[in-house]
Design an enzyme around this catalytic site. Structure first.
Site, PDB file in Angstrom:
ATOM      1  N   CYS A  26       0.845  -1.190   0.000  1.00  0.00           N
ATOM      2  CA  CYS A  26       0.000   0.000   0.000  1.00  0.00           C
ATOM      3  C   CYS A  26       0.881   1.240   0.000  1.00  0.00           C
ATOM      4  O   CYS A  26       2.107   1.160   0.069  1.00  0.00           O
ATOM      5  CB  CYS A  26      -0.936   0.024   1.207  1.00  0.00           C
ATOM      6  SG  CYS A  26      -0.075   0.179   2.775  1.00  0.00           S
ATOM      7  N   CYS A  29       3.393   1.783   2.807  1.00  0.00           N
ATOM      8  CA  CYS A  29       4.641   1.020   2.670  1.00  0.00           C
ATOM      9  C   CYS A  29       5.662   1.839   1.890  1.00  0.00           C
ATOM     10  O   CYS A  29       6.829   1.957   2.292  1.00  0.00           O
ATOM     11  CB  CYS A  29       4.395  -0.298   1.939  1.00  0.00           C
ATOM     12  SG  CYS A  29       3.302  -1.452   2.779  1.00  0.00           S
ATOM     13  N   ASP A 454       9.323  29.519 -31.407  1.00  0.00           N
ATOM     14  CA  ASP A 454      10.478  29.821 -32.242  1.00  0.00           C
ATOM     15  C   ASP A 454      10.051  29.671 -33.702  1.00  0.00           C
ATOM     16  O   ASP A 454       9.240  28.803 -34.034  1.00  0.00           O
ATOM     17  CB  ASP A 454      11.605  28.836 -31.910  1.00  0.00           C
ATOM     18  CG  ASP A 454      12.756  28.939 -32.889  1.00  0.00           C
ATOM     19  OD1 ASP A 454      13.335  30.025 -32.997  1.00  0.00           O
ATOM     20  OD2 ASP A 454      13.055  27.933 -33.551  1.00  0.00           O
TER      21      ASP A 454
END
Length: 755
Positions: A26, A29, A454
């Site tokens: 989970c 953890c 650009d």
């Protein structure tokens, strides 16, 4: 995850490693592992629960073995992942995954055993004499064997003084099972005529719904919760693999074998054995084995699988080609320029993986909550038990409410909210030719209001091309172009190359030129078909009125116009220009539709810039021209100083600093490596429309993440009070908890349909 970390001295070089973490079940953890790693001196770690990987930066003096030892001491496993397989090797199918197969087997057995227990407990009509003992026989394997992963993880965490979601599941199911054993063997629940229905422990008419704790069993809770959570784990694991399918598909695009030229003969070898400089043959329909340059032949190359571009691109000698694209036309001989991890395919895969290892700011908040969530839930469960016991003096009702609190409060959905959306979003982006460097980029796309484009190579093609041919009254356009192309064919000037290439494309073979000479400032001249032909921007003497008008109109539009003369007489005018990409105007419209203001930035003359801007739909006041490369950064900073959030789109080396300075940098993948390294998003093909798609995808992914987190937070905020109030049966709580994680993953999978 924000943690207090000791920073390594800036003079020390930092190393980076990616560890595969095992045993995490989970989000809490992952938070524990991350916290332990970050406590090491000079170490910075990010642990991703969805990908089960830790990206760790560490200084000299800390070894990988030290990092692994820290993870092991925390109660999990860690190892360096094996070297990445060559892109041409196929990944095993998800069905062949041993972990998924083991989980499926555990789920199948547990579900088959738990189903009769749940039905008998919920439906009194199915309860016969001694039904409870059959329920115990069926439920025991589910609790002991089916729930073994939860119990093992809970015990490991207990040894390290920690608690995770597994702790909640293990404590809750073992408590329910233990209570049932006590009631069966030492209470009244084992009597042959015992019956009970499926009720909530709410207070009704001053009494709890189950008034006699010694005759109440919770076998359906113990077995049902484990079966439902195993189902959630299985669906979650399978969905996570589906979420990563786009990346696996990307890695599988490469060719498996290649025909290398050795001593004039073709020798087939595995594509992974190619070396830089090797020349290999690509026949029609075959994949190009690696990045290279065409040295023989011409063809059309289909790059749709890699870039999402549906139109094949014509290539000839000297053109660069990308590995994993398909030769759709003639035979090609290609010289390898990049192999292995240096290829564009491998770099794309690496960028996608790196993006999935990061965390958005919202996810860091979720991680901080998950880290303290489980201990808080344990306290709430104890408090719930005490409050119910004090209010009703009914141990069974108090126990039921406390177990429901334990089961309902799972932080898994919080941990999956960001990673799964990133897995799907970045994977889908890779399929469309959009590479997202990390979750932080997603936050930037939401705030952007100005897009600086650009000009050269981004809005335009970046190369001169033939535009128009104007002939004098007594001449033919074909003659003008033929003679101009013949003379310019001997020159290396960009304008000359554009005229020669355009003439060859329109007319085919050109005549030869004799006595060629390049006169600085006046152009080129030579003898073609017995005539003296001169091509240049300057003509000695007045031009015919029509040609003079054509020349002035071309120059006003920002094009380069050259005069072609034959034996000293003006024959015509040829114009060339850096052609605007066909898709640029539509791209500008799409950017405006997203609420963005497009601006054109170029070092070219203002007249040229305004002409290009007008052609693509950019307002004159949004044109910034005659800017030196080193000044592009200042332009971006000035716009930011005006309160704008700026995205920059570019492709050249001179764009790299501006891309890095902008709030969001979008680099065209057809440009330079420096630009791609500096950008936050890389657009694999040179189509400016993809910039709008990239921003849309980023915003959609961010919205999915926020929706997931909103659901996960809302679920826990709503469910915990209901469970504590006795309004949720523990088994229903387990099913709902499993559904919350599956919902988050399924919601993320919707991004696979993005187009």
């Amino acid at each position: 995850m924000s943690s207090t970390t000791a920073e390594a001295p800036t003079s020390e070089p930092l190393h980076e490693v990616e560890l595969t973490i095992g045993g995490m079940t989970c989000a809490s953890c992952a938070a524990r592992v991350e916290k332990k790693l970050n406590r090491m001196d000079g170490v910075t770690a990010t642990v991703n629960y969805a990908t089960e990987k830790a990206k760790v930066t560490y200084p000299v003096g800390v070894g990988v073995s030290d990092l692994i030892a820290t993870v092991v001491k925390t109660g999990y496993t860690a190892e360096e992942p094996p070297p990445p397989a060559p892109p041409q090797q196929e990944e095993p199918a998800p069905e062949a995954d041993p972990e998924l197969a083991s989980l499926r087997q555990r789920l199948t057995v547990s579900a088959l055993l738990a189903a009769p227990v749940i039905l008998m407990s919920m439906i009194p009509a199915l309860q016969f004499d001694n039904w409870q003992w059959l329920s115990l026989t069926l439920a025991a394997p589910v609790v002991v064997w089916g729930g073994l992963p939860f119990h093992r993880a809970a015990f490991t965490n207990l040894r390290h003084g920690a608690a995770t979601m597994d702790t909640l599941v293990s404590v809750g199911t073992l408590a329910a099972f233990g209570w049932s054993l006590w009631a069966l063997f030492w209470g009244h629940a084992g009597m042959p005529g015992m019956r009970h229905g499926f009720t909530l422990p709410a207070i009704q008419n001053g009494t709890a719904s189950r008034t006699d704790g010694s005759s109440t069993i919770y076998l359906e809770v113990a077995a049902g919760v484990i079966a439902f959570i195993l189902l959630g784990r299985y669906l979650e694991a399978r969905s996570k693999r589906r979420a990563g399918a786009a990346l696996r598909a990307l890695l599988e695009l490469g060719a498996k074998e290649v025909a290398v030229l050795r001593g004039g003969r073709e020798v087939r070898i595995p594509a992974g054995q190619l070396a830089v400089g090797d020349r290999f043959v690509v026949r029609p329909g075959e994949k190009i084995a690696t990045d290279g340059t065409v040295v023989e032949g011409s063809s059309a190359v289909d790059a749709s699988m890699l870039t999402g571009e549906s139109v094949p691109v014509d290539v000839m000698v000297g053109d660069a080609v990308t590995g994993a694209t398909v030769n759709a036309g003639g035979r090609l001989v290609v010289e390898a320029t990049r192999v292995g991890a240096d290829t564009q395919l491998a770099r794309m895969a690496k960028l996608v993986e790196d993006a999935q290892n990061g965390k958005a700011e919202a996810q860091r908040l979720a991680d901080r909550i998950s880290a303290v969530f489980v201990p808080v839930v344990l306290v709430i469960a104890v408090a719930t038990f005490g409050a119910w016991l004090g209010a009703t003096d009914d141990t069974a009702a108090a126990f039921t409410a406390a177990v429901a609190v334990l089961i309902i409060a799972c932080p898994c959905a919080l941990g999956l909210a960001t990673p799964t959306a990133l897995l799907v979003g970045t994977g889908r982006g890779a399929q469309l030719g959009i590479l997202i460097k990390g979750p932080e980029v997603l936050e930037s796309t939401r705030r952007v209001d100005t897009v600086v484009l650009d000009k050269t190579g981004t809005v335009t093609t970046g190369r001169m091309t033939l535009q128009e041919v104007h002939a004098a009254e007594d001449a033919l356009e074909e003659d003008v172009l033929r003679l101009a192309g013949a003379v310019e064919h001997a020159s290396e000037h960009p304008v000359a190359r554009a005229i020669a290439a355009g003439a060859e494309k329109r007319l085919g073979t050109l005549p030869g030129v004799d006595h060629f000479e390049n006169v600085p400032g006046k152009g080129v001249h030579g003898r073609v078909e017995g005539h003296h032909v001169q091509v240049g921007r300057i003509f000695d003497g007045p031009l015919p009125e029509a040609l003079e008008a054509a020349k002035e109109a071309a120059e006003d539009a920002g094009r380069t116009a050259v005069v072609v003369t034959r034996d000293g007489v003006a024959l015509g005018v040829v114009t060339v220009a850096d052609a605007i990409k066909e898709t640029s105007a539509e791209a500008v419209r799409r950017l405006r539709a997203l609420g963005l203001t497009p601006m054109l930035l170029t070092g070219d003359h203002a007249r040229v810039a305004r002409s290009v801007a007008a052609a693509v739909g950019i307002a004159p006041e949004d044109v910034i021209a005659e800017v030196l490369p080193e000044d592009k950064v200042d332009v971006v900073r000035r716009l930011q100083g005006e309160g704008r959030t700026v995205a920059m789109v570019g492709d050249g080396v001179n764009d790299a600093a501006a891309l890095a300075t902008a709030d969001l940098g979008l680099a065209l993948g057809t440009g330079t490596d420096a630009a791609m390294e500096a950008g936050d998003l890389t657009l694999v093909r040179g189509d400016l429309r993809v910039a709008a798609d990239a921003i849309r995808l980023s915003r959609r992914t961010l919205a999915t993440i926020k929706g997931n987190l909103l659901w996960a937070f809302g679920y826990n905020l709503a469910a915990l009070p209901l469970a504590a109030a006795g309004l949720l049966n523990p088994m229903i709580a387990g099913a709902t908890m499993a559904f919350s994680s599956v919902f988050v993953v399924t919601n993320s999978l919707r991004l696979r349909a993005f187009s």
